[in-house]
Design a protein around this motif. Structure first.
Motif, PDB file in Angstrom:
ATOM      1  N   THR A 146       0.827  -1.209   0.000  1.00 24.21           N
ATOM      2  CA  THR A 146       0.000   0.000   0.000  1.00 24.21           C
ATOM      3  C   THR A 146       0.858   1.254   0.000  1.00 24.21           C
ATOM      4  OG1 THR A 146      -1.710  -1.204   1.218  1.00 24.21           O
ATOM      5  CG2 THR A 146      -1.881   1.190   1.179  1.00 24.21           C
ATOM      6  N   GLY A 147       2.047   1.158   0.627  1.00 24.51           N
ATOM      7  CA  GLY A 147       2.952   2.301   0.644  1.00 24.51           C
ATOM      8  C   GLY A 147       3.406   2.733  -0.743  1.00 24.51           C
ATOM      9  N   LEU A 148       3.198   1.883  -1.753  1.00 24.42           N
ATOM     10  CA  LEU A 148       3.574   2.226  -3.117  1.00 24.42           C
ATOM     11  C   LEU A 148       2.480   2.993  -3.847  1.00 24.42           C
ATOM     12  CD1 LEU A 148       5.127  -1.214  -4.158  1.00 24.42           C
ATOM     13  CD2 LEU A 148       6.350   0.828  -3.393  1.00 24.42           C
ATOM     14  N   ALA A 149       1.321   3.154  -3.218  1.00 26.01           N
ATOM     15  CA  ALA A 149       0.178   3.768  -3.908  1.00 26.01           C
ATOM     16  C   ALA A 149       0.502   5.171  -4.413  1.00 26.01           C
ATOM     17  CB  ALA A 149      -1.036   3.800  -2.984  1.00 26.01           C
ATOM     18  N   SER A 150       1.136   5.983  -3.575  1.00 20.38           N
ATOM     19  CA  SER A 150       1.462   7.345  -4.012  1.00 20.38           C
ATOM     20  C   SER A 150       2.504   7.322  -5.118  1.00 20.38           C
ATOM     21  CB  SER A 150       1.960   8.176  -2.828  1.00 20.38           C
ATOM     22  OG  SER A 150       3.133   7.603  -2.261  1.00 20.38           O
ATOM     23  N   SER A 151       3.500   6.424  -5.013  1.00 19.77           N
ATOM     24  CA  SER A 151       4.553   6.348  -6.035  1.00 19.77           C
ATOM     25  C   SER A 151       3.986   5.941  -7.387  1.00 19.77           C
ATOM     26  CB  SER A 151       5.625   5.343  -5.597  1.00 19.77           C
ATOM     27  OG  SER A 151       6.210   5.730  -4.375  1.00 19.77           O
ATOM     28  N   VAL A 152       2.920   5.135  -7.378  1.00 21.26           N
ATOM     29  CA  VAL A 152       2.286   4.708  -8.634  1.00 21.26           C
ATOM     30  C   VAL A 152       1.308   5.757  -9.140  1.00 21.26           C
ATOM     31  CG1 VAL A 152       0.752   2.993  -9.687  1.00 21.26           C
ATOM     32  CG2 VAL A 152       2.566   2.259  -8.130  1.00 21.26           C
ATOM     33  N   PHE A 153       0.458   6.283  -8.241  1.00 23.36           N
ATOM     34  CA  PHE A 153      -0.663   7.103  -8.703  1.00 23.36           C
ATOM     35  C   PHE A 153      -0.342   8.579  -8.841  1.00 23.36           C
ATOM     36  CE2 PHE A 153      -3.353   3.532  -8.756  1.00 23.36           C
ATOM     37  CZ  PHE A 153      -4.485   3.906  -9.457  1.00 23.36           C
ATOM     38  N   TRP A 154       0.661   9.094  -8.177  1.00 24.01           N
ATOM     39  CA  TRP A 154       1.021  10.487  -8.434  1.00 24.01           C
ATOM     40  C   TRP A 154       1.482  10.682  -9.880  1.00 24.01           C
ATOM     41  CZ3 TRP A 154       3.869  11.517  -3.156  1.00 24.01           C
ATOM     42  CH2 TRP A 154       2.916  11.926  -2.199  1.00 24.01           C
ATOM     43  N   PRO A 155       2.438   9.886 -10.364  1.00 24.80           N
ATOM     44  CA  PRO A 155       2.796  10.071 -11.784  1.00 24.80           C
ATOM     45  C   PRO A 155       1.690   9.658 -12.751  1.00 24.80           C
ATOM     46  CG  PRO A 155       4.037   8.239 -10.812  1.00 24.80           C
ATOM     47  CD  PRO A 155       3.353   8.945  -9.691  1.00 24.80           C
ATOM     48  N   LEU A 156       0.943   8.587 -12.427  1.00 22.09           N
ATOM     49  CA  LEU A 156      -0.146   8.162 -13.299  1.00 22.09           C
ATOM     50  C   LEU A 156      -1.202   9.252 -13.419  1.00 22.09           C
ATOM     51  CD1 LEU A 156      -1.617   6.027 -14.984  1.00 22.09           C
ATOM     52  CD2 LEU A 156      -2.588   5.128 -12.842  1.00 22.09           C
ATOM     53  N   THR A 157      -1.564   9.857 -12.284  1.00 20.82           N
ATOM     54  CA  THR A 157      -2.552  10.939 -12.301  1.00 20.82           C
ATOM     55  C   THR A 157      -2.052  12.106 -13.136  1.00 20.82           C
ATOM     56  OG1 THR A 157      -3.305  10.301 -10.083  1.00 20.82           O
ATOM     57  CG2 THR A 157      -3.926  12.491 -10.858  1.00 20.82           C
ATOM     58  N   ALA A 158      -0.773  12.447 -12.979  1.00 16.68           N
ATOM     59  CA  ALA A 158      -0.210  13.566 -13.736  1.00 16.68           C
ATOM     60  C   ALA A 158      -0.231  13.289 -15.239  1.00 16.68           C
ATOM     61  CB  ALA A 158       1.223  13.831 -13.274  1.00 16.68           C
ATOM     62  N   VAL A 159       0.134  12.066 -15.644  1.00 15.88           N
ATOM     63  CA  VAL A 159       0.144  11.719 -17.068  1.00 15.88           C
ATOM     64  C   VAL A 159      -1.266  11.779 -17.656  1.00 15.88           C
ATOM     65  CG1 VAL A 159       0.522   9.824 -18.697  1.00 15.88           C
ATOM     66  CG2 VAL A 159       2.245  10.332 -16.958  1.00 15.88           C
ATOM     67  N   LEU A 160      -2.230  11.167 -16.938  1.00 13.81           N
ATOM     68  CA  LEU A 160      -3.609  11.159 -17.433  1.00 13.81           C
ATOM     69  C   LEU A 160      -4.187  12.571 -17.482  1.00 13.81           C
ATOM     70  CD1 LEU A 160      -5.032   8.018 -15.567  1.00 13.81           C
ATOM     71  CD2 LEU A 160      -4.539   8.231 -18.016  1.00 13.81           C
ATOM     72  N   MET A 161      -3.903  13.369 -16.455  1.00  9.39           N
ATOM     73  CA  MET A 161      -4.457  14.719 -16.393  1.00  9.39           C
ATOM     74  C   MET A 161      -3.886  15.585 -17.519  1.00  9.39           C
ATOM     75  SD  MET A 161      -4.500  17.348 -13.172  1.00  9.39           S
ATOM     76  CE  MET A 161      -2.735  17.622 -13.256  1.00  9.39           C
ATOM     77  N   ASN A 162      -2.602  15.462 -17.781  1.00  5.73           N
ATOM     78  CA  ASN A 162      -1.986  16.255 -18.850  1.00  5.73           C
ATOM     79  C   ASN A 162      -2.491  15.821 -20.227  1.00  5.73           C
ATOM     80  OD1 ASN A 162      -0.476  17.748 -17.028  1.00  5.73           O
ATOM     81  ND2 ASN A 162       1.268  16.339 -17.108  1.00  5.73           N
ATOM     82  N   ALA A 163      -2.837  14.545 -20.345  1.00  8.53           N
ATOM     83  CA  ALA A 163      -3.286  14.039 -21.650  1.00  8.53           C
ATOM     84  C   ALA A 163      -4.775  14.265 -21.885  1.00  8.53           C
ATOM     85  CB  ALA A 163      -2.957  12.554 -21.770  1.00  8.53           C
ATOM     86  N   PHE A 164      -5.586  14.095 -20.855  1.00  2.00           N
ATOM     87  CA  PHE A 164      -7.043  14.088 -21.037  1.00  2.00           C
ATOM     88  C   PHE A 164      -7.799  15.085 -20.160  1.00  2.00           C
ATOM     89  CE2 PHE A 164      -5.455   9.690 -21.668  1.00  2.00           C
ATOM     90  CZ  PHE A 164      -5.659   9.600 -23.034  1.00  2.00           C
ATOM     91  N   GLY A 165      -7.140  15.703 -19.198  1.00  2.00           N
ATOM     92  CA  GLY A 165      -7.826  16.601 -18.281  1.00  2.00           C
ATOM     93  C   GLY A 165      -8.218  15.894 -16.998  1.00  2.00           C
ATOM     94  N   TRP A 166      -8.513  16.671 -15.959  1.00  2.00           N
ATOM     95  CA  TRP A 166      -8.765  16.076 -14.639  1.00  2.00           C
ATOM     96  C   TRP A 166     -10.093  15.334 -14.591  1.00  2.00           C
ATOM     97  CZ3 TRP A 166     -12.877  17.496 -11.500  1.00  2.00           C
ATOM     98  CH2 TRP A 166     -13.539  18.695 -11.815  1.00  2.00           C
TER      99      TRP A 166
END
Length: 405
Positions: A146-166
Motif C-alpha cells: 500500500t505504501g507504493l500507492a502514491s509512487s504509482v498514482f502520483w505520476p499516473l494521475t499527472a500523465v492522465l491529467m496532462n493528456a485528457f484533463g482532470w
C-alpha cells in the motif's frame, strides 16, 4: 505453487487484493495532491477546499465504521467490498462532474462511504478471515505494498491529467473500480465461521483460544480498548500532521529548500523499510512491544531535534528514524487489536477504534498548520513530543496490563 501454499492457497487472491489497495488509495486519498492545481484553475477551488475532501473522507469513515464492523463480523467482507467498489466508482464519477465547492465536497461523502466499505479496516478484516494465525505477517506485507500507492498514482494521475484533463482522469479511476477492483473483490470466498474441533489437545485449544479471543482478559477489555485508542490517536495526530510541514520546519531551521525537499524524500523508503522488517521479523515479538518501541522513538526524536545543530546529516537521521517509527506504528495500529482482542469480533473492534482515530487524523493537518504558522519550528516539535509521550504512556500501561494477565 510454493508461495500459494505458504498463504493457504490464497496467494493469487492476496496479490489481487494488494492491487486493489494501490488503486483504491491511489485514486482517492492521493489523487488530490496532483489535481489541486487544475481544480483551482478550472473551478476555483483553493487548496483548503481540495484537501478538505480528505477530511470529509476520514470523518465519514469514522461515522460508519462501527456499523460496518458489526456487519463484517456477521457475514464477512465480500459483499461489503463489492458494494464499496461500486460506491467508490459512483463517487469518483460524481467528483468528475463537480462545478464548485459544494458539489466537490459532497462527492467526498460518497467516496468516504465506499472507502470505508472496501478499504481501510475492511481490507484487514478480509486478511484476518482468510489467513488466521498468519494475519499479522500478511497485513504487514499488504501495508508494505500500500505504501507504493502514491509512487504509482502520483505520476499516473499527472500523465492522465496532462493528456485528457482532470475530469477524464477521474472517470478512468472510476472505471478501474468497476473493471479491475470489483472482480477481485467478487473472488473473495464466502465467509464461514470456523468451528472449534471437538477433540484437541489442551495446547492446541489454548492457542486457538488465544487467536480467537486475544490476550486481554474479558474484565480488562474496556480499559485496554481506551488505552489502545489513546495511544494510536495521540501518535496519529502527530503522524498525520507533522510530516506535512517538515520541509518548512527544516527551512526555518536553516536548510535550503532543495536540501529540505531532498531529505524529505527519504521518508518513503524509510517507512517501507520499517514495514518490510516488521512484516518479515515482527512475528517474533509481541505486537504491543513493537508498538511501544515506535511510540518511544517518535517523541525522543522530536524532543531532541530542537537542541541539535541543524545540518543535512541531522535532518536526514531524523527523517529516517522518525519515518521508520511511523511505519512500525502503522502496522501495529492494524495488527495490535487482533493480538489483544482476537479474531472473534475483530471487525467490530476495529470499527470502534476508527472513530477516535479518524477524528484525530482529520484534525491533524489543520492543527499543525496553525501551530507551525503561529508558534514556529521548535515549539511545534516540543508539542509533538508531548502528544506522542501521551501515546507512549498509554501503550506502556497496556503492556503492563497484558503482562499481568
Amino acid at each position: 505453487m510454493a508461495a500459494s501454499s505458504r498463504f493457504g492457497g490464497h496467494g493469487p487472491l492476496l496479490c489481487g487484493l494488494a492491487l486493489t489497495r494501490i488503486i483504491g488509495w491511489g485514486s482517492t486519498f492521493y489523487s488530490p495532491s496532483v489535481l489541486v492545481g487544475a481544480l483551482d484553475r478550472e473551478i476555483g477551488l483553493n487548496a483548503e477546499i481540495v484537501f478538505g475532501g480528505i477530511t470529509i473522507l476520514l470523518i465519514t469513515g469514522a461515522l460508519v465504521a462501527p456499523a460496518i464492523g458489526r456487519i463484517l463480523d456477521r457475514e464477512g467482507t465480500r459483499r461489503s467490498m463489492c458494494i464499496g467498489a461500486v460506491i467508490c466508482a459512483l463517487g469518483l464519477g460524481v467528483l468528475s462532474l463537480a462545478q464548485g465547492p459544494v458539489s466537490y465536497l459532497a462527492s467526498w461523502f460518497v467516496i468516504g462511504l465506499g472507502h470505508a466499505m472496501s478499504l481501510a479496516n475492511t481490507g484487514n478484516v478480509t486478511i484476518s478471515q482468510l489467513m488466521g494465525e498468519r494475519t499479522r505477517r500478511v497485513i504487514g506485507l499488504m501495508m508494505l505494498v500500500t505504501g507504493l500507492a502514491s509512487s504509482v498514482f502520483w505520476p499516473l494521475t499527472a500523465v492522465l491529467m496532462n493528456a485528457f484533463g482532470w475530469r477524464a482522469t477521474l472517470l478512468v479511476f472510476a472505471a478501474m473500480q468497476l473493471v479491475i477492483v470489483l472482480p477481485i473483490y467478487a473472488a473473495i470466498p464466502r465467509y464461514r465461521r470456523a468451528a472449534a474441533p471437538a477433540a484437541a489437545s489442551a495446547t492446541v485449544q489454548g492457542a486457538a483460544s488465544a487467536g480467537e479471543h486475544g490476550s486481554v482478559p474479558v474484565q480488562a477489555r474496556r480499559a485496554a480498548f481506551w488505552l489502545v485508542a489513546l495511544a494510536f490517536s495521540a501518535s496519529g495526530l502527530v503522524s498525520w500532521g507533522l510530516p506535512l510541514h517538515l520541509i518548512s520546519l527544516f527551512q526555518e531551521a536553516g536548510l535550503t529548500q532543495a536540501q529540505a525537499v531532498w531529505i524529505a524524500t527519504l521518508s518513503g523508503p524509510a517507512t517501507l523499510a520499517a514495514r518490510a522488517i516488521d512484516a518479515t521479523l515482527g512475528e517474533r515479538l509481541p505486537a504491543e512491544k513493537v508498538a511501544l518501541f515506535g511510540l518511544l522513538l517518535g517523541p525522543v526524536l522530536c524532543l531532541a531535534l530542537p537542541f541539535v545543530t541543524m545540518t543535512v546529516t541531522a535532518a536526514a537521521i531524523f527523517i529516517v528514524l522518525f519515518s521508520a517509527a511511523l511505519g512500525v506504528i502503522s502496522i501495529a495500529r492494524a495488527t495490535l487489536p487482533l493480538a489483544l482482542f482476537g479474531r472473534n469480533g475483530f471487525a467490530t473492534m476495529l470499527g470502534k477504534l476508527t472513530v477516535p482515530q479518524n477524528m484525530t487524523f482529520a484534525a491533524a493537518p489543520l492543527l499543525f498548520a496553525v501551530m507551525v504558522e503561529r508558534l514556529g519550528a521548535s515549539p511545534t516539535l516540543m508539542i509533538s513530543a508531548a502528544i506522542q509521550a501521551i501515546g507512549f504512556a498509554a501503550m506502556f500501561a497496556l503492556v503492563r496490563m497484558v503482562a499481568r494477565g
